[in-house]
Design a protein around this motif. Sequence first.
Motif, PDB file in Angstrom:
ATOM      1  N   ILE A  27      -6.765 -33.438 100.929  1.00  0.00           N
ATOM      2  CA  ILE A  27      -7.929 -34.106 100.355  1.00  0.00           C
ATOM      3  C   ILE A  27      -7.579 -34.656  98.981  1.00  0.00           C
ATOM      4  O   ILE A  27      -6.844 -34.045  98.206  1.00  0.00           O
ATOM      5  N   LEU A  28      -8.108 -35.816  98.718  1.00  0.00           N
ATOM      6  CA  LEU A  28      -7.843 -36.513  97.473  1.00  0.00           C
ATOM      7  C   LEU A  28      -8.651 -35.891  96.338  1.00  0.00           C
ATOM      8  O   LEU A  28      -9.864 -35.698  96.466  1.00  0.00           O
ATOM      9  N   ILE A  29      -7.991 -35.554  95.242  1.00  0.00           N
ATOM     10  CA  ILE A  29      -8.648 -34.988  94.062  1.00  0.00           C
ATOM     11  C   ILE A  29      -8.787 -36.097  93.022  1.00  0.00           C
ATOM     12  O   ILE A  29      -7.780 -36.607  92.526  1.00  0.00           O
ATOM     13  N   PRO A  30     -10.002 -36.515  92.689  1.00  0.00           N
ATOM     14  CA  PRO A  30     -10.163 -37.573  91.686  1.00  0.00           C
ATOM     15  C   PRO A  30      -9.551 -37.154  90.351  1.00  0.00           C
ATOM     16  O   PRO A  30      -9.565 -35.980  89.979  1.00  0.00           O
ATOM     17  N   GLY A  31      -9.010 -38.108  89.610  1.00  0.00           N
ATOM     18  CA  GLY A  31      -8.363 -37.818  88.340  1.00  0.00           C
ATOM     19  C   GLY A  31      -6.862 -38.049  88.442  1.00  0.00           C
ATOM     20  O   GLY A  31      -6.315 -38.191  89.536  1.00  0.00           O
ATOM     21  N   ASP A  32      -6.211 -38.052  87.305  1.00  0.00           N
ATOM     22  CA  ASP A  32      -4.805 -38.448  87.257  1.00  0.00           C
ATOM     23  C   ASP A  32      -3.816 -37.300  87.184  1.00  0.00           C
ATOM     24  O   ASP A  32      -2.677 -37.433  87.587  1.00  0.00           O
ATOM     25  N   SER A  33      -4.237 -36.155  86.637  1.00  0.00           N
ATOM     26  CA  SER A  33      -3.257 -35.089  86.442  1.00  0.00           C
ATOM     27  C   SER A  33      -3.955 -33.751  86.350  1.00  0.00           C
ATOM     28  O   SER A  33      -5.180 -33.659  86.322  1.00  0.00           O
ATOM     29  N   GLN A  34      -3.161 -32.693  86.287  1.00  0.00           N
ATOM     30  CA  GLN A  34      -3.678 -31.340  86.155  1.00  0.00           C
ATOM     31  C   GLN A  34      -3.519 -30.826  84.724  1.00  0.00           C
ATOM     32  O   GLN A  34      -3.709 -29.644  84.455  1.00  0.00           O
ATOM     33  N   SER A  35      -3.146 -31.701  83.798  1.00  0.00           N
ATOM     34  CA  SER A  35      -2.950 -31.261  82.422  1.00  0.00           C
ATOM     35  C   SER A  35      -4.287 -30.972  81.773  1.00  0.00           C
ATOM     36  O   SER A  35      -5.334 -31.389  82.251  1.00  0.00           O
ATOM     37  N   GLY A  36      -4.246 -30.279  80.632  1.00  0.00           N
ATOM     38  CA  GLY A  36      -5.479 -29.981  79.912  1.00  0.00           C
ATOM     39  C   GLY A  36      -5.814 -28.511  79.982  1.00  0.00           C
ATOM     40  O   GLY A  36      -4.936 -27.653  79.826  1.00  0.00           O
ATOM     41  N   PRO A  37      -7.095 -28.168  80.259  1.00  0.00           N
ATOM     42  CA  PRO A  37      -7.514 -26.764  80.253  1.00  0.00           C
ATOM     43  C   PRO A  37      -6.771 -25.936  81.294  1.00  0.00           C
ATOM     44  O   PRO A  37      -6.281 -26.462  82.299  1.00  0.00           O
ATOM     45  N   THR A  38      -6.700 -24.638  81.063  1.00  0.00           N
ATOM     46  CA  THR A  38      -6.100 -23.722  82.023  1.00  0.00           C
ATOM     47  C   THR A  38      -7.006 -23.586  83.233  1.00  0.00           C
ATOM     48  O   THR A  38      -8.166 -23.998  83.233  1.00  0.00           O
ATOM     49  N   ARG A  39      -6.456 -22.956  84.298  1.00  0.00           N
ATOM     50  CA  ARG A  39      -7.260 -22.771  85.506  1.00  0.00           C
ATOM     51  C   ARG A  39      -8.508 -21.951  85.208  1.00  0.00           C
ATOM     52  O   ARG A  39      -9.605 -22.266  85.705  1.00  0.00           O
ATOM     53  N   ALA A  40      -8.363 -20.887  84.396  1.00  0.00           N
ATOM     54  CA  ALA A  40      -9.524 -20.064  84.051  1.00  0.00           C
ATOM     55  C   ALA A  40     -10.568 -20.881  83.293  1.00  0.00           C
ATOM     56  O   ALA A  40     -11.776 -20.730  83.524  1.00  0.00           O
ATOM     57  N   GLU A  41     -10.110 -21.749  82.406  1.00  0.00           N
ATOM     58  CA  GLU A  41     -11.047 -22.578  81.647  1.00  0.00           C
ATOM     59  C   GLU A  41     -11.729 -23.598  82.548  1.00  0.00           C
ATOM     60  O   GLU A  41     -12.923 -23.870  82.401  1.00  0.00           O
ATOM     61  N   ARG A  42     -10.989 -24.155  83.499  1.00  0.00           N
ATOM     62  CA  ARG A  42     -11.599 -25.107  84.431  1.00  0.00           C
ATOM     63  C   ARG A  42     -12.643 -24.411  85.299  1.00  0.00           C
ATOM     64  O   ARG A  42     -13.720 -24.952  85.548  1.00  0.00           O
ATOM     65  N   ALA A  43     -12.308 -23.202  85.764  1.00  0.00           N
ATOM     66  CA  ALA A  43     -13.257 -22.462  86.595  1.00  0.00           C
ATOM     67  C   ALA A  43     -14.512 -22.104  85.806  1.00  0.00           C
ATOM     68  O   ALA A  43     -15.634 -22.201  86.314  1.00  0.00           O
ATOM     69  N   ALA A  44     -14.339 -21.701  84.550  1.00  0.00           N
ATOM     70  CA  ALA A  44     -15.494 -21.324  83.725  1.00  0.00           C
ATOM     71  C   ALA A  44     -16.392 -22.516  83.443  1.00  0.00           C
ATOM     72  O   ALA A  44     -17.613 -22.371  83.310  1.00  0.00           O
ATOM     73  N   ALA A  45     -15.792 -23.706  83.355  1.00  0.00           N
ATOM     74  CA  ALA A  45     -16.569 -24.907  83.045  1.00  0.00           C
ATOM     75  C   ALA A  45     -17.286 -25.465  84.272  1.00  0.00           C
ATOM     76  O   ALA A  45     -18.192 -26.281  84.137  1.00  0.00           O
TER      77      ALA A  45
END
Length: 355
Positions: free
Chosen positions: A165-183
């Motif tokens: 499945i296609l994930i919108p956006g260009d990269s995985q850089s930035g917040p950590t996985r925990a921070e992404r999950a919390a947001a």
Amino acid sequence: MLTLAGCIPGEDPPRVAVRQPPPRVEERRPVQDAGPPLDDYQRRPVDDEVSILPAPKPAWEARPVEPDARMVPDGSYVVRSGDTLRAVGDRTGAGSEAIARVNGLPPPFTIRAGQRLAIPGGRYHLVRPAQSGIAIARAYGVEWSRIVAANALAEPYILRVGQRILIPGDSQSGPTRAERAAAFKLDIDDIITGGEPAPAPSQQPARPVASARRVLPANAVVVAPARLTGGAFMWPVDGRVVKRFGPGASGERNDGIKIAVALASPIHSVADGVVAYVGDGIAALGGLVIIKHGGGWTSVYGHASKLLVQRGQSVKRGQTVALSGDTGYADQPELHFELRKGRTPVDPQTQLPRS
């Protein structure tokens, strides 16, 4: 007791029920077939606001996703003898559904040797067993609704193991996985369209269970009934509508109605169906039950103090599924009630009897 007529627009302003201390929640007792052991997330103190039966975590909590999507450049591919569209996806790293869309291939997606296919570039996540749409969205910090749109997903919104499945956006850089999950902010649409886990190969959908004593594991796939049965919708509680469907005075939108009731009033399923979610994962709605009825219809019951059913349980029209409360962001003891047709909220008062 307030009468059902109080639910009709034009009645006198609502009377607020006298607030009583919430009933003390009983200690949890072991139940037969209760599934895997509960962790600290599931064990709640006896004085917590929402009483939930023992059950495993929802799929998106039980099976977190590693954000290991593969970046695929735009390109082309010449079909080889024996290739299938899925094999082309495996070779290129792109999703077979995305390849079909960009090349205008209709079902059954027949391709021929020597055919040149355009390969749409992007960030593709490979779906593994038991992964849910919500867990994937949380891993990448992307709204699940954007992933649904980017992949043209449709009912019943159950992902396939091996699907890219296609994930919108260009990269995985930035917040950590925990921070992404919390947001990540869970909402009703997420649960309806992204709550079911991808079944393992040869895994069949779970048959609805008849009792809350039978607990399905988190990786069980619960499918909505094929059609709506049991007659017309009924009112979920006997009370007075205090907030109507649609935009409010301050511009916020209410996707359902709020009905004032006494604390611990029975909340009834408005039609036959299968429970899709039980929990308190959406802070604003507190204790929450979601039921799928077939024909694309879903009902939502929020602000409950006690939840009496389990995910995957078959319920009948009029069956008590919860007790009312003032959990979440409730202004008073009340029920937040929604009806949805597909992904679209529908004004419940256009579907419920007037008397």
